[in-house]
Design a protein around this motif. Structure first.
Motif, mmCIF file in Angstrom:
data_model
loop_
_atom_site.group_PDB
_atom_site.id
_atom_site.type_symbol
_atom_site.label_atom_id
_atom_site.label_comp_id
_atom_site.label_asym_id
_atom_site.label_seq_id
_atom_site.Cartn_x
_atom_site.Cartn_y
_atom_site.Cartn_z
ATOM 1 N N ALA A 47 0.889 -1.309 -0.068
ATOM 2 C CA ALA A 47 0.110 0.020 -0.067
ATOM 3 C C ALA A 47 0.914 1.446 -0.084
ATOM 4 O O ALA A 47 0.388 2.604 0.232
ATOM 5 N N LEU A 48 2.257 0.959 -0.480
ATOM 6 C CA LEU A 48 2.825 2.334 -0.252
ATOM 7 C C LEU A 48 2.663 3.342 -1.343
ATOM 8 O O LEU A 48 1.960 3.003 -2.406
ATOM 9 N N ALA A 49 2.901 4.622 -0.972
ATOM 10 C CA ALA A 49 2.126 5.558 -2.049
ATOM 11 C C ALA A 49 3.088 5.732 -3.253
ATOM 12 O O ALA A 49 4.229 5.224 -3.005
ATOM 13 N N PRO A 50 2.792 6.205 -4.575
ATOM 14 C CA PRO A 50 3.512 5.826 -5.707
ATOM 15 C C PRO A 50 4.878 6.625 -5.416
ATOM 16 O O PRO A 50 5.896 6.363 -6.015
ATOM 17 N N ALA A 51 4.855 7.672 -4.747
ATOM 18 C CA ALA A 51 6.036 8.426 -4.544
ATOM 19 C C ALA A 51 7.211 7.656 -3.812
ATOM 20 O O ALA A 51 8.447 8.104 -3.838
ATOM 21 N N SER A 52 6.864 6.702 -2.900
ATOM 22 C CA SER A 52 7.772 5.679 -2.366
ATOM 23 C C SER A 52 8.140 4.773 -3.163
ATOM 24 O O SER A 52 9.210 4.178 -2.693
ATOM 25 N N LEU A 53 7.537 4.336 -4.174
ATOM 26 C CA LEU A 53 7.765 2.776 -4.920
ATOM 27 C C LEU A 53 9.387 3.143 -5.326
ATOM 28 O O LEU A 53 9.921 1.943 -5.259
ATOM 29 N N GLY B 183 -5.532 1.442 -3.338
ATOM 30 C CA GLY B 183 -4.598 2.704 -3.963
ATOM 31 C C GLY B 183 -3.225 1.918 -3.863
ATOM 32 O O GLY B 183 -2.260 2.688 -4.099
ATOM 33 N N GLY B 184 -3.198 0.705 -3.702
ATOM 34 C CA GLY B 184 -1.696 0.152 -3.561
ATOM 35 C C GLY B 184 -1.443 -0.405 -4.930
ATOM 36 O O GLY B 184 -1.937 -0.359 -6.230
ATOM 37 N N HIS B 185 -0.325 -1.412 -4.996
ATOM 38 C CA HIS B 185 0.416 -2.014 -6.151
ATOM 39 C C HIS B 185 0.663 -3.291 -5.841
ATOM 40 O O HIS B 185 0.931 -3.991 -4.498
ATOM 41 N N THR B 186 0.863 -4.121 -6.845
ATOM 42 C CA THR B 186 1.650 -5.527 -6.866
ATOM 43 C C THR B 186 3.089 -5.057 -7.091
ATOM 44 O O THR B 186 3.373 -4.484 -8.189
ATOM 45 N N VAL B 187 4.197 -5.479 -6.244
ATOM 46 C CA VAL B 187 5.401 -5.444 -6.725
ATOM 47 C C VAL B 187 6.198 -6.593 -6.698
ATOM 48 O O VAL B 187 6.048 -7.781 -6.066
ATOM 49 N N VAL B 188 6.723 -6.755 -7.812
ATOM 50 C CA VAL B 188 7.534 -8.075 -8.496
ATOM 51 C C VAL B 188 8.894 -7.537 -8.210
ATOM 52 O O VAL B 188 9.685 -6.696 -8.837
ATOM 53 N N ILE B 189 9.622 -8.533 -7.670
ATOM 54 C CA ILE B 189 11.056 -8.312 -7.170
ATOM 55 C C ILE B 189 11.898 -9.621 -7.952
ATOM 56 O O ILE B 189 11.530 -10.680 -7.280
ATOM 57 N N GLY B 190 12.801 -9.552 -8.816
ATOM 58 C CA GLY B 190 13.526 -10.622 -9.263
ATOM 59 C C GLY B 190 14.812 -10.353 -8.849
ATOM 60 O O GLY B 190 15.315 -9.403 -9.062
ATOM 61 N N MET B 191 15.791 -11.789 -8.936
ATOM 62 C CA MET B 191 17.210 -11.644 -8.961
ATOM 63 C C MET B 191 17.671 -12.571 -9.734
ATOM 64 O O MET B 191 17.196 -13.684 -9.889
ATOM 65 N N GLY B 192 18.745 -12.390 -10.426
ATOM 66 C CA GLY B 192 19.658 -13.251 -10.987
ATOM 67 C C GLY B 192 21.050 -13.247 -10.529
ATOM 68 O O GLY B 192 21.567 -12.189 -10.563
ATOM 69 N N MET B 193 21.508 -14.261 -10.233
ATOM 70 C CA MET B 193 23.052 -14.602 -9.508
ATOM 71 C C MET B 193 23.652 -15.648 -10.283
ATOM 72 O O MET B 193 23.232 -16.738 -10.627
ATOM 73 N N ASN B 194 24.815 -15.017 -10.464
ATOM 74 C CA ASN B 194 25.640 -15.898 -11.094
ATOM 75 C C ASN B 194 26.187 -17.182 -10.387
ATOM 76 O O ASN B 194 26.537 -16.996 -9.029
#
Length: 282
Positions: free
Chosen positions: A96-102, A159-170
């Motif tokens: 539910a973070l505000a857009p300015a905080s994303l 008023g919120g968003h779905t946040v997708v966080i991805g990581m690629g590690m060698n």
């Protein structure tokens, strides 16, 4: 089906991660999957969020793949990989973070991943650090990249968003990549950590979950000191580039309460925002 010499089978990864993350507790992951191959785990989760929202398994979700055929990093850069050479996964969270905080989620996700990797590696992980906004480095060499993307999704908080966080590690090929790319690249074998890769994924996923809860409660200001302890750029001469052009030169001075990089230039301190801007040692 190709061979994946550095990774357990997709079924084994999925089962092990479900036992760790999808235990039915209030904070557990609602869905955990691991595939042999896909286009992009970030894109898959974003598409699922837009289409399904919170119908079915509640977020967080985790999706990993042994091979990504259309993986990408920041600014749309392609993520090159071969089967078994990289650990690649993504998680989806509602916020539910505000857009300015994303924008602060990008350095937050990199910090959380680095802290998790240091924790699982123990004393051997002391060279692990963060290059703003979210590259995990082994000394001066890039080990892992983190990509944060957001979308409006059905079922997200008002008023919120779905946040997708991805990581690629060698996992390997660091020396070969260094020669091919003509810059320092690291891999997990250099860390000398014997932990199961499923444990690595679980610890990073849990760190992201906790960081999302923390920033919602306390803001990014609560993470400035933690970022500073792992900041690869603080006190370093840096160049701020956009599409290869040098925009600014100065001294890295940490991050501010919005997660922006602080650069001390001849004209004073400059806040650099997350975007298509990269920062490299001058």
């Amino acid at each position: 089906m190709p061979d994946f010499p550095e990774l357990p089978s997709p079924d084994h990864m999925a089962a092990t991660l479900r036992a760790r993350l999808a235990d039915g507790s209030p904070a557990s992951f609602g869905r955990v999957d691991w595939m042999a191959q896909t286009g992009s785990t970030n894109a898959d989760l974003l598409s699922r969020a837009r289409e399904q929202g919170n119908v079915g398994a509640p977020k967080p979700w985790l999706l990993g793949a042994h091979l990504q055929q259309a993986g990408r990093g920041r600014a749309g850069r392609a993520w090159q990989n071969r089967p078994g050479a990289a650990l690649m996964f993504s998680c989806a969270f509602d916020t539910a973070l505000a857009p300015a905080s994303l924008p602060a989620l990008s350095p937050l996700a990199g910090l959380a991943a680095c802290e998790a990797l240091r924790g699982i590696a123990g004393t051997a992980g002391s060279p692990l650090c963060i290059k703003w906004p979210n590259d995990v480095q082994w000394g001066q060499a890039k080990l892992a990249g983190v990509l944060v993307e957001t979308a409006r999704a059905a079922g997200a908080p008002s008023g919120g968003h779905t946040v997708v966080i991805g990581m690629g590690m060698n996992l390997c090929d660091g020396a070969a990549l260094s020669r091919a790319l003509e810059r320092d690249v690291a891999d997990w074998s250099m860390v000398g950590c014997a932990a199961a890769l499923s444990d690595v994924v679980a610890e990073v996923a849990l760190a992201w979950r906790d960081a999302l809860a923390g920033i919602a409660r306390d803001g990014f200001a609560a993470y400035i000191g933690r970022f500073r302890r792992l900041d690869a750029l603080e006190g370093q001469d840096v160049q701020v580039l956009d599409r290869g052009q040098v925009l600014h030169r100065g001294l890295g001075c940490g991050v501010d309460a919005q997660g922006r990089l602080r650069v001390r230039t001849m004209d004073g301190e400059l806040p650099v925002s997350v975007g298509e801007i990269s920062v490299r040692p001058a």
